[in-house]
Each structure stands twice: as structure tokens, then as C-alpha cells.
Design an enzyme around this catalytic site. Structure first.
Site, PDB file in Angstrom:
ATOM      1  N   ASN A  86     -10.065   0.186  -0.399  1.00 41.96           N
ATOM      2  CA  ASN A  86      -8.617   0.396  -0.566  1.00 41.96           C
ATOM      3  C   ASN A  86      -7.927  -0.389  -1.509  1.00 41.96           C
ATOM      4  OD1 ASN A  86      -5.716  -0.190   0.209  1.00 41.96           O
ATOM      5  ND2 ASN A  86      -5.988  -0.970   2.079  1.00 41.96           N
ATOM      6  N   CYS A  93       0.905  -1.187   0.111  1.00 42.24           N
ATOM      7  CA  CYS A  93       0.008  -0.003  -0.051  1.00 42.24           C
ATOM      8  C   CYS A  93       0.832   1.300  -0.104  1.00 42.24           C
ATOM      9  CB  CYS A  93      -0.896  -0.014   1.225  1.00 42.24           C
ATOM     10  SG  CYS A  93      -2.212  -1.433   1.195  1.00 42.24           S
ATOM     11  N   HIS A 117      -3.170   7.909   1.671  1.00 37.16           N
ATOM     12  CA  HIS A 117      -3.714   5.960   1.193  1.00 37.16           C
ATOM     13  C   HIS A 117      -5.123   6.102   2.175  1.00 37.16           C
ATOM     14  CE1 HIS A 117      -3.871   2.141   0.685  1.00 37.16           C
ATOM     15  NE2 HIS A 117      -3.718   1.760   1.839  1.00 37.16           N
TER      16      HIS A 117
HETATM   17  O1  UT7 Z   1      -3.887  -0.780   3.527  1.00 34.88           O
HETATM   18  C1  UT7 Z   1      -2.674  -1.180   4.196  1.00 34.88           C
HETATM   19  C2  UT7 Z   1      -3.181  -0.875   5.827  1.00 34.88           C
HETATM   20  N1  UT7 Z   1      -4.206  -1.441   6.405  1.00 34.88           N
HETATM   21  C3  UT7 Z   1      -4.927  -0.705   7.151  1.00 34.88           C
HETATM   22  O2  UT7 Z   1      -4.409   0.373   7.534  1.00 34.88           O
HETATM   23  C4  UT7 Z   1      -6.268  -1.486   7.825  1.00 34.88           C
HETATM   24  C5  UT7 Z   1      -6.358  -1.282   9.051  1.00 34.88           C
HETATM   25  N2  UT7 Z   1      -7.249  -1.874   9.941  1.00 34.88           N
HETATM   26  C6  UT7 Z   1      -8.349  -1.780   9.988  1.00 34.88           C
HETATM   27  O3  UT7 Z   1      -8.937  -0.945   8.969  1.00 34.88           O
HETATM   28  C7  UT7 Z   1      -9.346  -2.062  10.869  1.00 34.88           C
HETATM   29  O4  UT7 Z   1      -8.518  -3.039  11.723  1.00 34.88           O
HETATM   30  C8  UT7 Z   1     -10.421  -3.242  10.203  1.00 34.88           C
HETATM   31  C9  UT7 Z   1     -11.311  -2.336   9.478  1.00 34.88           C
HETATM   32  C10 UT7 Z   1      -9.710  -4.240   9.522  1.00 34.88           C
HETATM   33  C11 UT7 Z   1     -11.084  -3.781  11.255  1.00 34.88           C
HETATM   34  O5  UT7 Z   1     -11.780  -2.939  12.352  1.00 34.88           O
HETATM   35  P1  UT7 Z   1     -11.522  -3.065  13.786  1.00 34.88           P
HETATM   36  O6  UT7 Z   1     -12.354  -2.008  14.533  1.00 34.88           O
HETATM   37  O7  UT7 Z   1     -10.276  -3.223  14.047  1.00 34.88           O
HETATM   38  O8  UT7 Z   1     -11.984  -4.547  14.013  1.00 34.88           O
HETATM   39  P2  UT7 Z   1     -11.683  -5.728  14.737  1.00 34.88           P
HETATM   40  O9  UT7 Z   1     -10.902  -6.442  13.716  1.00 34.88           O
HETATM   41  O10 UT7 Z   1     -11.032  -5.392  16.219  1.00 34.88           O
HETATM   42  O11 UT7 Z   1     -12.845  -6.504  14.795  1.00 34.88           O
HETATM   43  C12 UT7 Z   1     -13.966  -6.467  15.606  1.00 34.88           C
HETATM   44  C13 UT7 Z   1     -15.156  -7.410  15.393  1.00 34.88           C
HETATM   45  C14 UT7 Z   1     -14.437  -8.926  15.404  1.00 34.88           C
HETATM   46  O12 UT7 Z   1     -15.792  -9.585  16.328  1.00 34.88           O
HETATM   47  P3  UT7 Z   1     -15.664  -9.956  17.641  1.00 34.88           P
HETATM   48  O13 UT7 Z   1     -14.274 -10.623  17.772  1.00 34.88           O
HETATM   49  O14 UT7 Z   1     -15.713  -8.854  18.314  1.00 34.88           O
HETATM   50  O15 UT7 Z   1     -16.816 -10.790  17.870  1.00 34.88           O
HETATM   51  C15 UT7 Z   1     -14.767  -9.258  14.016  1.00 34.88           C
HETATM   52  O16 UT7 Z   1     -14.725 -10.729  14.019  1.00 34.88           O
HETATM   53  O17 UT7 Z   1     -15.625  -7.237  14.127  1.00 34.88           O
HETATM   54  C16 UT7 Z   1     -15.698  -8.338  13.541  1.00 34.88           C
HETATM   55  N3  UT7 Z   1     -15.672  -8.217  12.035  1.00 34.88           N
HETATM   56  C17 UT7 Z   1     -16.575  -7.959  11.050  1.00 34.88           C
HETATM   57  N4  UT7 Z   1     -17.721  -7.999  11.424  1.00 34.88           N
HETATM   58  C18 UT7 Z   1     -18.672  -7.633  10.451  1.00 34.88           C
HETATM   59  C19 UT7 Z   1     -14.322  -8.146  11.208  1.00 34.88           C
HETATM   60  N5  UT7 Z   1     -14.753  -7.944  10.003  1.00 34.88           N
HETATM   61  C20 UT7 Z   1     -16.116  -7.973   9.803  1.00 34.88           C
HETATM   62  C21 UT7 Z   1     -17.033  -7.641   8.956  1.00 34.88           C
HETATM   63  N6  UT7 Z   1     -18.296  -7.426   8.968  1.00 34.88           N
HETATM   64  N7  UT7 Z   1     -16.353  -7.319   7.523  1.00 34.88           N
END
Ligand code: UT7
Length: 324
Positions: free
Chosen positions: A281, A114, A251
Site C-alpha cells: 500500500n 490514501c 487503491h
Molecule cells: O489504505 C487505507 C485503507 N486501509 C485499508 O483498507 C486496510 C484495511 N484493513 C486490512 O487490510 C486488514 O484489516 C488487515 C490486513 C490490516 C488485517 O487483516 P484482518 O483480517 O482484518 O486481521 P485482524 O486485524 O482482524 O487480525 C487477525 C489476527 C489478530 O490476531 P488475534 O487477535 O486473532 O490473535 C492479529 O493480531 O491477525 C493478527 N495479525 C497478524 N498476524 C501475523 C495482525 N497483523 C499480523 C501480522 N502477522 N502482520
């Protein structure tokens, strides 16, 4: 005489097919609300069957060149950033070079996921500064849809396909931050974060392309910290304060990361270029796509100060300051 790189033109290409969050929610345990609230993404473009990274890159490049009446024959360098090349080798840039009718100079790919576009811009800018190139094409192009695990809701909802291109031209370096051109680029990497965001395949490991794997939460944490550091580094290197920035072109990985950066710099939301809602993204393509959009619609104008930043797998991160 020393040179600097003037941005002469931008071009963009997005595949025709648009995939909405509701389409994903129809076959995965996710929802439009979750995706919009946690990321800001509403839809993404997906390459057609048989449409490759070089196809996207070539159209973006042709549009950039055509807008200033240039052709591939006018170029002596192509640096293409991608993590999704057409083939393991040769470089996707070589295919684009042939299609553009460029028969001299050099064309190669760089790989910083990225952050790839910032890396490519830095490489091309250095070639121009040292007199090695006069007119360079810098491209970010990706078909991430091909390396997504469409059953992993933690990653597949986040990415899209696209390409953006910039034409750089050598101009005499008048020095200082008031003169137009690339002012500075700042690159970083930390390989100890390799496994936080990677693809579980590759020619030397499994022999297949593999799928994106990401520790999203950890990446998010690194992004906020590292981007803040590198943006400060870029401003300090040019003895500029954040209030001199006309446009933040970040980005586009997560709307919450983008908003945090805008707030940290004290920039009002209307000075931050946002495409994540429509493009998701697009990895190395996100910054040049955003630049192309905001220059085509008249937001970014000649003489304005544009701050770009990105963070990605590697881990890699970087920033660039450009007097447009
Ligand atoms: O481009 C390269 C750099 N990339 C980035 O900068 C990405 C950085 N990361 C992010 O943007 C975020 O971490 C994400 C959008 C990927 C995830 O958001 P988050 O607020 O960090 O969520 P999380 O990974 O802590 O997950 C929270 C909950 C989890 O459920 P539990 O364990 O709390 O029950 C996940 O399983 O959200 C769940 N979850 C989803 N729920 C519905 C993860 N993906 C999804 C989804 N739909 N698509």
C-alpha cells in the site's frame, strides 16, 4: 468554450530497495503466509536514507513529461497528494515545481491520505474545466516507511514507498461519456472516523512526525461499503453500467478489498489492475503507480473507460471515471 482534462501521460518511480515479507518475518511475529493470505502483499519498495517524497515525485513527474516531450515550463499547475511531505511546510509540490523548472502558475499539496490522488485529480480537473489551468501535473507520492512503527505488525507489513504522476491537458469538452478525458470525480469524507486511521504525531500536537495507527478491521469494513457506494455514484452520474468499464484501477490496500470490488462490478480479474503484490500500500501513490504500469505495458489504451477508486484516513473515499 468548456474544457475537459485529457490524460496525456503517466510516469512512475519506485525506490530501488525491495523488502520482502521474509525480511519482516525475521524480526517480527509475522509470516510470509499470513501477509500474503490476508493482504496479497509479497514485497514493498523502501526509500533509501535521505531519499524524500519530493525526490520520488520529481522522478515520476520527469518520466511522465519526458514521454510526451514536455518540460516543467509547459505546466501551469501541480497538485501533489501526500501524507508524508518533506517538511511540515512549504508544500512538497513547491520543491517539485522548482526542480522541474516551472516558474509560473501554482503548485500545492493536498492531504487525503490514501484517497489523496483522487482528491488531487479532482482539484486539477476542476481547474482545467474552469479555464484556470491548461496543463496540470497530478502527483501521488509517499514515503510511508518514515511514519511506520516497525514493531507494530498490524501496520508495518502493509505499506511501501513510491510515486506516480499524470499530465492532464485542457481539450474542448465535446460532452458525453464517449469523448476522451476525465468524465467525473466524486469525493467524500467523514471526520467521525478520524481515529480509526491516523498518525499519533504532528506539528500542532506532539511536534514529532509520529507513527501510523490503524483499526484495520474497522477500516476494512468501511472500505468495502464506501467504495461500493462511490463506484455506483460515479457510474450513475455518467449513465454508465459496470459492463462499460474496461479497467478497474483501485487503491491497493488489500487484495481482498480489491477482489470484492471487482466481483461486485462483475469484472473478470484480468480487467482489474493489481500492483499490491509488488508495491504493497503506497497510499496516495498507489493509483497513479498502477495507471502508469498498465498504460506503459499496453493494457490501458486510448478511448478505454478507466474506473479509479480509493479509501483512506479521514475517513476519506472517492472515485474517478476517465475515458483514457
Ligand atoms: O489504505 C487505507 C485503507 N486501509 C485499508 O483498507 C486496510 C484495511 N484493513 C486490512 O487490510 C486488514 O484489516 C488487515 C490486513 C490490516 C488485517 O487483516 P484482518 O483480517 O482484518 O486481521 P485482524 O486485524 O482482524 O487480525 C487477525 C489476527 C489478530 O490476531 P488475534 O487477535 O486473532 O490473535 C492479529 O493480531 O491477525 C493478527 N495479525 C497478524 N498476524 C501475523 C495482525 N497483523 C499480523 C501480522 N502477522 N502482520
Amino acid at each position: 468554450m468548456p474544457f475537459r482534462s485529457l490524460v496525456r501521460a503517466c510516469g512512475a518511480y519506485l525506490p530501488q530497495r525491495v523488502m520482502t515479507n521474509d525480511e519482516l518475518a525475521a524480526r517480527l511475529d509475522t509470516s510470509n503466509d499470513w501477509i500474503v493470505q490476508r493482504t496479497g502483499i509479497r514485497q514493498r519498495h523502501i526509500a533509501a536514507d535521505g531519499e524524500t517524497t519530493s525526490d520520488l515525485a520529481t522522478v515520476a513527474a520527469e518520466r511522465a513529461l519526458a514521454s510526451i516531450g514536455m518540460t516543467g515550463a509547459d505546466l501551469d499547475l501541480i497538485v501533489l497528494a501526500t501524507a508524508t511531505p518533506d517538511h511540515t511546510f512549504p508544500a512538497t509540490a513547491a520543491k517539485v515545481q522548482a526542480r522541474l523548472g516551472m516558474r509560473r502558475g501554482a503548485a500545492f499539496d493536498v492531504q487525503a491520505v490514501c484517497t489523496g490522488f483522487i482528491y488531487a485529480l479532482s482539484v486539477a480537473d476542476n481547474a482545467i474545466r474552469t479555464g484556470q489551468a491548461k496543463r496540470a501535473l497530478v502527483i501521488g507520492a509517499e514515503t510511508f516507511s518514515r511514519i511506520l512503527d516497525w514493531n507494530d505488525r498490524g501496520t508495518c507489513v502493509l505499506f511501501g514507498d513510491g510515486a506516480g504522476a499524470l499530465v492532464l491537458e485542457a481539450v474542448p469538452d465535446e460532452g458525453g461519456s464517449a469523448a476522451r478525458g476525465v468524465l467525473s470525480t466524486h469525493l467524500h469524507s467523514d471526520g467521525t472516523g478520524y481515529e480509526l486511521l491516523y498518525v499519533d504525531g504532528g506539528p500542532s500536537t506532539s511536534g514529532v512526525a509520529g507513527h501510523v495507527r490503524m483499526e484495520g478491521h474497522e477500516i476494512f469494513r468501511h472500505a468495502v461499503q464506501r467504495l461500493a457506494e462511490v463506484v455506483d455514484e460515479a457510474l450513475t452520474a455518467n449513465r454508465l453500467k459496470a459492463d462499460a468499464v474496461d479497467w478497474l484501477v483501485p487503491h491497493q490496500a488489500n487484495r481482498r478489498i480489491i477482489d470484492a470490488m471487482g466481483k461486485r462490478l462483475g469484472l473478470p480479474p484480468e480487467k482489474v489492475v493489481i500492483t499490491i503484490d509488488r508495491h504493497a500500500n503506497t497510499s496516495a501513490a498507489s493509483v497513479p503507480l498502477a495507471l502508469a504500469e498498465a498504460s506503459a505495458d499496453g493494457r490501458i489504451r486510448a478511448g478505454q473507460l478507466v474506473l479509479m477508486e480509493a479509501m483512506g484516513g479521514g475517513l476519506t473515499w472517492g472515485a474517478a471515471l476517465v475515458r483514457w
